[in-house]
Design an enzyme around this catalytic site. Structure first.
Site, mmCIF file in Angstrom:
data_model
loop_
_atom_site.group_PDB
_atom_site.id
_atom_site.type_symbol
_atom_site.label_atom_id
_atom_site.label_comp_id
_atom_site.label_asym_id
_atom_site.label_seq_id
_atom_site.Cartn_x
_atom_site.Cartn_y
_atom_site.Cartn_z
ATOM 1 N N CYS A 276 21.304 -19.314 29.234
ATOM 2 C CA CYS A 276 21.641 -19.332 27.808
ATOM 3 C C CYS A 276 21.066 -20.555 27.081
ATOM 4 C CB CYS A 276 23.148 -19.254 27.606
ATOM 5 S SG CYS A 276 24.074 -18.620 28.993
ATOM 6 N N ARG A 305 23.009 -21.832 41.848
ATOM 7 C CA ARG A 305 24.332 -22.464 41.862
ATOM 8 C C ARG A 305 24.706 -22.794 43.293
ATOM 9 N NH1 ARG A 305 27.247 -18.335 37.626
ATOM 10 N NH2 ARG A 305 25.796 -18.731 35.914
ATOM 11 N N GLN A 323 19.597 -12.804 37.492
ATOM 12 C CA GLN A 323 20.346 -12.151 36.421
ATOM 13 C C GLN A 323 19.411 -11.292 35.583
ATOM 14 O OE1 GLN A 323 22.083 -15.585 34.455
ATOM 15 N NE2 GLN A 323 23.954 -15.352 35.662
ATOM 16 N N ASP A 325 19.337 -10.848 32.382
ATOM 17 C CA ASP A 325 20.072 -11.560 31.342
ATOM 18 C C ASP A 325 19.519 -11.223 29.962
ATOM 19 O OD1 ASP A 325 22.052 -13.188 30.505
ATOM 20 O OD2 ASP A 325 21.187 -15.066 31.223
ATOM 21 N N HIS A 327 20.306 -12.389 25.586
ATOM 22 C CA HIS A 327 21.128 -13.024 24.557
ATOM 23 C C HIS A 327 20.728 -12.494 23.200
ATOM 24 C CE1 HIS A 327 21.447 -15.920 27.911
ATOM 25 N NE2 HIS A 327 22.708 -15.861 27.548
ATOM 26 N N LYS A 410 35.702 -11.206 24.688
ATOM 27 C CA LYS A 410 34.725 -10.486 25.505
ATOM 28 C C LYS A 410 35.271 -9.150 25.977
ATOM 29 C CE LYS A 410 36.098 -12.406 29.952
ATOM 30 N NZ LYS A 410 35.713 -12.830 31.272
ATOM 31 N N HIS A 456 26.287 -12.937 24.791
ATOM 32 C CA HIS A 456 25.771 -12.884 26.162
ATOM 33 C C HIS A 456 26.118 -11.508 26.694
ATOM 34 C CE1 HIS A 456 26.053 -17.406 26.432
ATOM 35 N NE2 HIS A 456 27.035 -17.169 25.599
HETATM 36 ZN ZN ZN Z 1 24.379 -16.333 28.566
#
Ligand code: ZN
Ligand code: ZN
Length: 583
Positions: A276, A305, A323, A325, A327, A410, A456
């Protein structure tokens, strides 16, 4: 009482029953604590001599006997610390608990049922004799007192309990199935991924077959997203620590971040634990107008991580996480349309895998407005939008007040796999915080600078974890569209080898994932091997096939062979794949 609360009460009561049985059979055993847990309960004991799995049957039998004497249910009384200490004078564990609770100013209560009494705070089922019938002791494990390795090692007995025999049987069946489907075992047998001591724990390596599944998943998500105006971006896998100090992740992820040192500068770098913050910097790289929004940045990329090695597990828990991912940066009035688009992607995705979805809407707690960032009206508007959306789609959802993160409400989606296990994978998360921290803005129609909302979203969660889920969901037998090898062609004898190799080349050229088996193994062995690899289609290629006759295709998991003309095999496979995939 909700079903879950009732189940917790039932399992908590079962822990008492377990302790009662243990004390009758092993009078010098010392009991410690026994809570209900996610799928059952446990109780930790100190035994004077070790017990084995064989003893569990005996204890379970004793539990069945004792439960008949529990007709009157639980009753309780308050006790003074001294009374409690006298009761537990030979049990240092309970004494420690008594001292702790007393020190915390708690009142002590003893709960009694039948002849058994225990220090407890309550939360039992009302009619144990009638309700507590469907239980089973599952396993033994060592457990340090209070989870601290400096303390004594105790014996933990795990059990489970359900409201009905059917529910218990279904659970036990599910466990058995889960064991057979374990993705770590199947992943190895099917040659999908590997680990290497030299590379390091929690860092999976994907073989050509495993990488094929990943690519198919990536392409599929991208095909679902593209119509909604997403654009691909690309970011490096590391960044200056400052990025995460600004985003606030530095403090939150402090134990999870991998640090990277440079010999060329004093800057502190880290492997990115999330994407992000990088994406906000793409947004911030240009002046944005209200007419530019929404901007939708998407990327399949890895985050890193750290984990305690003891917690790493197959593909479910890894250190390098891919991910899919994205945004979205939008105006508050665009949140609903953007969330709707994401919801449609999520729905299409899980429908293809035949995994039903439940949703959970996490909202702020209106009685504690100070806990949340941003104006109350913005929260109310956006929470209302998410709720309306779920209602609009008629999806089953649960609303939980006070569960939202401080930076935005969320929706979480829970997908059920083939053996009924729930997986929390997809999410739509609104974020009022990062735009604030990174001072993101756009110029509105009045020329004023305004903060965008950031959304997200996750579709599959992470490719590693999702692949683990998929392997177990399909028990390794992937449908045609996502199978790493769609068809295997096996030669009957030497004279067929060239034709088989040519056929496989042609199939590949047509876009089919095909492989040849031109080994010297017998036809029977070749069929067994293909079946062991759970390949959807297998073709045995002999004289008839050499003469141009139609293929008799063995379809994995089906009795009947499919007869397909030689000229339409590729077309047929591609057509079926496309139908399964939906786009
Ligand atoms: Zn994010
Ligand atoms: Zn209790």
């Amino acid at each position: 009482m909700s079903d879950q609360n009732h189940l917790d009460a039932l399992r908590h009561s079962a822990a008492h029953l377990l302790a009662a049985a243990v004390l009758e059979l092993y009078p010098d055993a010392k009991r410690t604590i026994g809570p209900s847990i996610e799928n059952g309960f446990y109780y930790d004991f100190e035994f004077s001599s070790p017990i084995t799995d064989m003893d569990l049957k005996r204890i379970e039998k004793q539990m069945k006997k004792i439960i008949n004497t529990w007709g009157e249910g639980f009753s309780h009384r308050s006790v003074t610390p001294d009374e409690a200490r006298a009761e537990y004078k030979n049990n240092p564990y309970k004494l420690e608990l008594v001292d702790q609770f007393t020190g915390e100013g708690q009142n002590l209560t003893f709960y009694k049922v039948g002849n058994y009494e225990d220090l407890c705070r309550g939360g039992h089922c009302e009619h144990p004799k009638e309700e507590l019938k469907h239980f089973k002791l599952m396993s033994l494990a060592g457990a340090y007192w209070r989870g601290d390795e400096k303390n004594a090692m105790l014996t933990r007995i795990y059990g489970t309990a359900f409201a009905t025999q059917e529910a218990l049987d279904a659970y036990l069946h599910m466990l058995e199935e889960a064991k057979k489907r374990d993705h770590r075992k199947l992943g190895k047998e099917l040659g999908l991924f590997a680990f290497s001591d030299l590379v390091g724990p929690g860092l999976p390596l994907f073989t050509p077959k495993g990488a094929t599944i990943r690519r198919l998943l990536e392409d599929y998500v991208w095909d679902l997203m593209r119509p909604f105006g997403y654009e691909r971006v690309d970011i490096p896998h590391m960044a200056k620590a400052d990025l995460y100090k600004t985003s606030g992740h530095w403090d939150k992820f402090t134990d999870d971040i991998f640090h990277v040192s440079s010999k060329k500068s004093d800057e502190q770098f880290v492997m990115k634990p999330m994407n992000c913050p990088h994406h906000t910097q793409i947004y911030a790289s240009e002046q944005r107008s209200y007419r530019d929004l929404p901007l939708r940045f998407s990327e399949v990329t890895k985050v890193y991580r750290d984990e305690n090695t003891g917690q790493l597990q197959g593909l479910s828990r890894v250190r390098s996480i891919t991910q899919d991912d994205a945004h979205v940066f939008c105006r508050i009035d665009q949140v609903k349309d953007e969330a709707r688009a994401i919801y449609q992607i999520v729905q299409a995705f899980y429908k293809t895998f035949n995994m039903p979805l439940d949703a959970r809407l996490s909202l702020s707690d209106p009685s504690q407005p100070d806990k949340y960032l941003g104006e109350r009206s913005v929260w109310e508007t956006s929470e209302g939008m998410l709720r309306e959306l779920l209602q609009e789609f008629g999806v089953a959802f649960e609303e939980v007040q006070g569960e939202a993160a401080f930076y935005g409400p969320k929706i979480d989606f829970v997908a059920k796999d083939a053996i009924g296990r729930p997986w929390q994978l997809a999410t739509i998360q609104l974020d009022f915080n990062l735009p604030e921290r990174f001072q993101l803005e756009y110029v509105d129609e009045h020329g004023e600078k305004v903060r965008p909302v950031m959304v997200h979203r996750a579709i599959s969660g992470s490719l590693e974890r999702f692949m683990g889920v998929l392997i177990e969901h399909y028990a390794g037998a992937f449908p045609l569209w996502i199978a790493p090898v769609q068809v295997r062609v096996a030669s009957v004898s030497e004279v067929h080898k060239d034709a088989v190799s040519q056929l496989v080349r042609d199939l590949k050229a047509a876009g089919v994932r095909a492989e040849a088996d031109v080994s010297d193994a017998t036809v029977g062995a070749k069929i067994r091997n293909a079946s062991k690899m759970k390949i959807p289609y297998t073709i045995i290629f002999g004289d008839k096939e050499l003469g141009g006759e139609a293929f008799h295709v063995r379809v994995f998991g089906e009795e009947e062979e499919q007869v397909i003309d030689q000229t339409s095999l590729a077309e047929q496979i591609l057509k079926t794949s496309k139908e399964q995939r939906g786009v």
